[in-house]
Enzyme design. Structure first.
Site, PDB file in Angstrom:
ATOM      1  N   TYR A  45      -4.851   1.924  19.061  1.00 33.72           N
ATOM      2  CA  TYR A  45      -4.552   1.162  20.292  1.00 33.72           C
ATOM      3  C   TYR A  45      -4.979   1.505  21.578  1.00 33.72           C
ATOM      4  O   TYR A  45      -5.872   0.558  22.368  1.00 33.72           O
ATOM      5  CB  TYR A  45      -3.079   0.777  20.554  1.00 33.72           C
ATOM      6  CG  TYR A  45      -2.310   0.418  19.247  1.00 33.72           C
ATOM      7  CD1 TYR A  45      -2.378  -0.891  18.982  1.00 33.72           C
ATOM      8  CD2 TYR A  45      -1.719   1.294  18.346  1.00 33.72           C
ATOM      9  CE1 TYR A  45      -1.752  -1.482  17.805  1.00 33.72           C
ATOM     10  CE2 TYR A  45      -0.936   0.705  17.146  1.00 33.72           C
ATOM     11  CZ  TYR A  45      -1.088  -0.718  16.870  1.00 33.72           C
ATOM     12  OH  TYR A  45      -0.569  -1.052  15.700  1.00 33.72           O
TER      13      TYR A  45
ATOM     14  N   ASN B 187       8.577  -2.737  18.775  1.00 30.51           N
ATOM     15  CA  ASN B 187       7.419  -3.625  19.099  1.00 30.51           C
ATOM     16  C   ASN B 187       8.006  -4.583  20.250  1.00 30.51           C
ATOM     17  O   ASN B 187       7.342  -5.041  21.123  1.00 30.51           O
ATOM     18  CB  ASN B 187       6.937  -4.314  17.947  1.00 30.51           C
ATOM     19  CG  ASN B 187       6.469  -3.485  16.710  1.00 30.51           C
ATOM     20  OD1 ASN B 187       6.566  -3.645  15.568  1.00 30.51           O
ATOM     21  ND2 ASN B 187       5.788  -2.272  17.044  1.00 30.51           N
TER      22      ASN B 187
ATOM     23  N   ALA C 218       4.736  -6.432   9.989  1.00 29.12           N
ATOM     24  CA  ALA C 218       5.912  -5.929  10.769  1.00 29.12           C
ATOM     25  C   ALA C 218       7.027  -5.551   9.784  1.00 29.12           C
ATOM     26  O   ALA C 218       7.470  -6.363   9.096  1.00 29.12           O
ATOM     27  CB  ALA C 218       6.388  -7.165  11.729  1.00 29.12           C
ATOM     28  N   ASP C 219       7.355  -4.154  10.237  1.00 22.57           N
ATOM     29  CA  ASP C 219       8.319  -3.264   9.484  1.00 22.57           C
ATOM     30  C   ASP C 219       9.746  -3.694  10.414  1.00 22.57           C
ATOM     31  O   ASP C 219       9.935  -3.159  11.506  1.00 22.57           O
ATOM     32  CB  ASP C 219       8.225  -1.757   9.493  1.00 22.57           C
ATOM     33  CG  ASP C 219       9.425  -1.067   9.010  1.00 22.57           C
ATOM     34  OD1 ASP C 219      10.357  -1.637   8.727  1.00 22.57           O
ATOM     35  OD2 ASP C 219       9.275  -0.005   8.971  1.00 22.57           O
TER      36      ASP C 219
ATOM     37  N   TYR D 111      11.670  -3.214   3.805  1.00 20.61           N
ATOM     38  CA  TYR D 111      11.128  -2.242   2.745  1.00 20.61           C
ATOM     39  C   TYR D 111      12.853  -2.263   1.922  1.00 20.61           C
ATOM     40  O   TYR D 111      13.640  -2.089   2.807  1.00 20.61           O
ATOM     41  CB  TYR D 111      10.982  -1.011   3.302  1.00 20.61           C
ATOM     42  CG  TYR D 111       9.598  -0.737   3.595  1.00 20.61           C
ATOM     43  CD1 TYR D 111       8.414  -0.768   2.850  1.00 20.61           C
ATOM     44  CD2 TYR D 111       9.181  -0.896   5.214  1.00 20.61           C
ATOM     45  CE1 TYR D 111       7.260  -0.995   3.400  1.00 20.61           C
ATOM     46  CE2 TYR D 111       7.775  -0.753   5.614  1.00 20.61           C
ATOM     47  CZ  TYR D 111       6.857  -1.043   4.667  1.00 20.61           C
ATOM     48  OH  TYR D 111       5.498  -0.644   4.904  1.00 20.61           O
TER      49      TYR D 111
ATOM     50  N   TRP E 294       4.736   8.611  15.793  1.00 20.43           N
ATOM     51  CA  TRP E 294       3.309   8.831  15.231  1.00 20.43           C
ATOM     52  C   TRP E 294       3.077  10.086  14.304  1.00 20.43           C
ATOM     53  O   TRP E 294       2.063  10.300  13.915  1.00 20.43           O
ATOM     54  CB  TRP E 294       2.533   8.609  16.293  1.00 20.43           C
ATOM     55  CG  TRP E 294       2.137   7.251  16.700  1.00 20.43           C
ATOM     56  CD1 TRP E 294       2.816   6.477  17.942  1.00 20.43           C
ATOM     57  CD2 TRP E 294       1.242   6.267  16.189  1.00 20.43           C
ATOM     58  NE1 TRP E 294       2.622   5.249  17.861  1.00 20.43           N
ATOM     59  CE2 TRP E 294       1.521   4.988  16.980  1.00 20.43           C
ATOM     60  CE3 TRP E 294       0.502   6.327  14.976  1.00 20.43           C
ATOM     61  CZ2 TRP E 294       0.879   3.791  16.761  1.00 20.43           C
ATOM     62  CZ3 TRP E 294      -0.176   5.048  14.834  1.00 20.43           C
ATOM     63  CH2 TRP E 294      -0.194   3.944  15.651  1.00 20.43           C
TER      64      TRP E 294
ATOM     65  N   HIS F 129       8.301  -7.995   6.883  1.00 14.77           N
ATOM     66  CA  HIS F 129       8.957  -7.411   5.844  1.00 14.77           C
ATOM     67  C   HIS F 129      10.085  -6.272   5.914  1.00 14.77           C
ATOM     68  O   HIS F 129       9.914  -5.744   6.949  1.00 14.77           O
ATOM     69  CB  HIS F 129       7.719  -6.734   4.798  1.00 14.77           C
ATOM     70  CG  HIS F 129       6.946  -5.783   5.662  1.00 14.77           C
ATOM     71  ND1 HIS F 129       5.808  -5.998   6.429  1.00 14.77           N
ATOM     72  CD2 HIS F 129       7.251  -4.209   5.919  1.00 14.77           C
ATOM     73  CE1 HIS F 129       5.413  -4.935   7.016  1.00 14.77           C
ATOM     74  NE2 HIS F 129       6.136  -3.574   6.657  1.00 14.77           N
TER      75      HIS F 129
ATOM     76  N   CYS G  38      -1.199  -2.633  13.600  1.00 19.44           N
ATOM     77  CA  CYS G  38      -0.205  -3.820  13.229  1.00 19.44           C
ATOM     78  C   CYS G  38      -0.031  -4.711  13.981  1.00 19.44           C
ATOM     79  O   CYS G  38      -0.096  -6.205  13.992  1.00 19.44           O
ATOM     80  CB  CYS G  38       1.106  -3.228  12.902  1.00 19.44           C
ATOM     81  SG  CYS G  38       1.118  -1.944  11.256  1.00 19.44           S
TER      82      CYS G  38
ATOM     83  N   ARG H  74      -7.663 -19.362  29.466  1.00 15.77           N
ATOM     84  CA  ARG H  74      -7.036 -19.282  28.253  1.00 15.77           C
ATOM     85  C   ARG H  74      -7.539 -18.397  27.395  1.00 15.77           C
ATOM     86  O   ARG H  74      -7.520 -18.044  26.214  1.00 15.77           O
ATOM     87  CB  ARG H  74      -6.939 -20.697  27.620  1.00 15.77           C
ATOM     88  CG  ARG H  74      -6.358 -21.632  28.407  1.00 15.77           C
ATOM     89  CD  ARG H  74      -6.355 -23.257  27.627  1.00 15.77           C
ATOM     90  NE  ARG H  74      -7.771 -23.695  27.395  1.00 15.77           N
ATOM     91  CZ  ARG H  74      -8.262 -24.622  27.931  1.00 15.77           C
ATOM     92  NH1 ARG H  74      -7.502 -25.063  29.183  1.00 15.77           N
ATOM     93  NH2 ARG H  74      -9.271 -25.108  27.958  1.00 15.77           N
TER      94      ARG H  74
ATOM     95  N   GLU I 249       5.430   5.583  24.539  1.00 15.21           N
ATOM     96  CA  GLU I 249       4.190   5.090  23.675  1.00 15.21           C
ATOM     97  C   GLU I 249       3.475   4.168  24.447  1.00 15.21           C
ATOM     98  O   GLU I 249       2.447   4.199  24.195  1.00 15.21           O
ATOM     99  CB  GLU I 249       5.015   4.584  22.471  1.00 15.21           C
ATOM    100  CG  GLU I 249       3.753   4.162  21.324  1.00 15.21           C
ATOM    101  CD  GLU I 249       4.474   2.942  20.391  1.00 15.21           C
ATOM    102  OE1 GLU I 249       3.979   3.357  19.252  1.00 15.21           O
ATOM    103  OE2 GLU I 249       5.025   2.249  20.694  1.00 15.21           O
TER     104      GLU I 249
ATOM    105  N   ARG J  19       0.855  -1.192  -0.068  1.00 17.05           N
ATOM    106  CA  ARG J  19       0.144  -0.067  -0.009  1.00 17.05           C
ATOM    107  C   ARG J  19       0.794   1.359  -0.077  1.00 17.05           C
ATOM    108  O   ARG J  19       0.347   2.346  -0.274  1.00 17.05           O
ATOM    109  CB  ARG J  19      -0.952  -0.050   1.046  1.00 17.05           C
ATOM    110  CG  ARG J  19      -0.339   0.117   2.607  1.00 17.05           C
ATOM    111  CD  ARG J  19      -1.137   0.453   3.709  1.00 17.05           C
ATOM    112  NE  ARG J  19      -0.199   0.408   5.044  1.00 17.05           N
ATOM    113  CZ  ARG J  19       0.533   1.532   5.196  1.00 17.05           C
ATOM    114  NH1 ARG J  19       0.463   2.717   4.596  1.00 17.05           N
ATOM    115  NH2 ARG J  19       1.261   1.439   6.275  1.00 17.05           N
TER     116      ARG J  19
ATOM    117  N   ALA K 252       7.953   4.132   6.304  1.00 19.16           N
ATOM    118  CA  ALA K 252       6.782   4.145   5.026  1.00 19.16           C
ATOM    119  C   ALA K 252       5.460   4.388   5.333  1.00 19.16           C
ATOM    120  O   ALA K 252       4.967   3.463   6.262  1.00 19.16           O
ATOM    121  CB  ALA K 252       7.035   2.781   4.369  1.00 19.16           C
TER     122      ALA K 252
END
Length: 288
Positions: free
Chosen positions: A123, A201, A192-193, A233, A80, A231, A170, A150, A58, A21, A287
């Protein structure tokens, strides 16, 4: 943090080149899992310097339930900024302000911040008010009162509100589990970048695990990081290769300076990073 380097290497070797995208193509690999035992140290990447201050602010912002970047901007956390700025550029009030000018207005003008600094129901909103349910509070109560459950799950993926979010979540769902008197946490991250996002993260959810373990009087156990589409970039390839040439250093530790029974009481000053030794920072463009 060899687990992180192994993840980078996996996607470089087996990832498929494809468009997405954003305007920046990426190498992507579907379905990965890494495990981080917090008894071995705090999993903060050492092959490049990670801005830990931003990780803490964050996370506290998520826990508070806020969705406006004003708190982050006031604390010089920029992670952000791009999303509300891109939205502002499409507004009739936009007058060719640069992103720095936009952020300065967020910082100095409360009314402007209220109007243009909100990210929609991202979030914090979903953690604390998912269609009226305080998921984080409920999860902590379950850990305290029904630790073998659980069903100790918090979901940020709310289909009813996805279209109102500046960015669909994400890191979309996480689950706690108590075993052998230790609290464990597994995150499912749909996208996940690996270069820019994942070090944050990992640290963020490991810190969340530590905070929740503290308020529930348990020892932090493992953070398990499950990724849907991992991924890299194409404009991060050289940075990733540079990291893969570096040998990970000893992991730091987290020291909590206060003890609370309510997770919302934690402040930035209560969380101390001890003995963090890393290679220099490596820059990369996000990105959007």
């Amino acid at each position: 943090m060899k687990q992180y380097l192994e993840l980078l290497d996996l996607v470089l070797k087996k990832g498929t080149y494809s468009k997405n995208r954003t305007d920046i193509d990426a190498y992507s690999y579907f379905g990965t899992q890494s495990r981080y035992d917090l008894s071995q140290g705090f999993p903060l990447v050492t092959t490049k310097k990670v801005f830990f201050k931003a990780v803490v602010h964050e996370l506290l912002w998520f826990i508070s339930g806020s969705t406006n970047i004003k708190y982050l901007v006031d604390n010089n956390v920029r992670i952000w900024n791009e999303w509300p700025y891109e939205k502002f550029k499409k507004d009739q009030a936009f007058n060719n302000e640069s992103i720095d000018e936009f952020i300065n207005k967020i910082k100095t003008d409360d009314n402007f911040a209220k109007m243009y600094g909100d990210l929609g129901p991202v979030y914090g909103k979903q953690w604390r008010n998912f269609n009226g349910v305080d998921q984080l509070k409920n999860a902590i109560e379950l850990i305290k009162n029904n630790p073998t459950s659980r069903r100790i799950i918090v979901s940020a993926w709310n289909p009813c509100e996805i279209n109102d979010m500046a960015l669909p979540p994400c890191h979309s769902l996480f689950q706690f589990f108590v075993q052998d008197h230790k609290l464990h946490l597994q995150l499912y991250q749909r996208s996940a970048d690996l270069f820019l996002g994942v070090p944050f993260n990992i640290a963020s959810y490991a810190l969340l695990l530590i905070l929740v373990a503290s308020v529930t009087n348990l020892e932090p156990g493992e953070f398990i990081h499950t990724i849907g589409v991992a991924h890299i970039y194409v404009n991060h390839l050289e940075q990733v290769k540079e990291q893969l040439q570096r040998t990970p250093k000893k992991l730091p530790k987290i020291k909590l300076l206060k003890k609370y029974d309510d997770i919302t009481k934690f402040k930035f000053e209560d969380i101390e990073l001890v003995d963090y030794d890393s290679y220099p920072a490596i820059k990369g463009k996000v990105a959007v």
